[in-house]
Design an enzyme around this catalytic site. Sequence first.
Site, short mmCIF file in Angstrom:
data_model
loop_
_atom_site.label_atom_id
_atom_site.label_comp_id
_atom_site.label_asym_id
_atom_site.label_seq_id
_atom_site.Cartn_x
_atom_site.Cartn_y
_atom_site.Cartn_z
N ASP A 16 15.24 -6.09 9.54
CA ASP A 16 14.65 -7.14 10.34
C ASP A 16 13.26 -6.65 10.78
O ASP A 16 12.95 -5.46 10.64
CB ASP A 16 15.54 -7.42 11.56
CG ASP A 16 14.99 -8.50 12.47
OD1 ASP A 16 14.33 -9.44 11.96
OD2 ASP A 16 15.20 -8.41 13.69
N GLY A 17 12.45 -7.55 11.30
CA GLY A 17 11.09 -7.17 11.69
C GLY A 17 10.97 -6.79 13.15
O GLY A 17 10.98 -5.62 13.52
#
Length: 263
Positions: free
Chosen positions: A115-116
């Site tokens: 995920d970012g």
Amino acid sequence: MFNLQALEHVNARLLELYPDDEERFDIVLMTNNHAQVGVRLINSINHYGLTIERFCMTGGKSPIGYLTAYLTNLYLSADSEKVQEAIEAGIAAATMFTANKDVAYSDTQLRVAFDGDAVLFSDESEQIVKEQGLDRFFEHEQLNENKPLAQGPLKGFLEDLGKLQKKFYAKNERLHCPIRTFLVTARSAASSGARVLKTLRSWGLEIDEALFLAGAPKGPVLVKIRPHIFFDDQMFHIEGAQKLGTIAAHVPYGVAQKYHKSA
């Protein structure tokens, strides 16, 4: 359990290309069990044909204090309290969750999905979503498109993967690299994706595939990717990944943890 065969395949390829270079994956088994159980652990590792040479058995004490001494790049555990302790010590860490169904994984390419926000990047933008809403978030990201995000807890691990990838690229093995990385984010490409990609570029890092889902569930995309591990800071994404057969790891970092605890 995390697929160690893919790691061992990467190491074998690196040894073949760079026989005098020791920069490879090194797995350390850390446990707060007593040393007396060591023989049983060794027998289990040999039974499954795993290459784990280094042990740390702390006899009831937390192993977190040894992570720095072992030059740990990533700490994985099923114990969320120890993972939180490692994160607070500045070490990349995540809580492991097994998949709810069996899925076949590649033994010849290590596939890692991130995920970012609050994983690769700081939770700066996530704070705005939680506290001021999506409209303000989109406005903020467009205004700051050319300002790199601060780093998150797993940025260093992506960097380490990138260093190993470049060793294959240097031998003209880009198309056959046994490591592949993925960004799987709830961000929208059109409204907030540019800042993410520009941040990675400013760090000198590459990501092999970037998937911007604009709020859609991550589980179905992860089924297609079949990563050996997926890192996310929000438990509902972890749970969605688990249900569809992805081994997921929760990164207890950022503003989402406050909201999760109060829910």
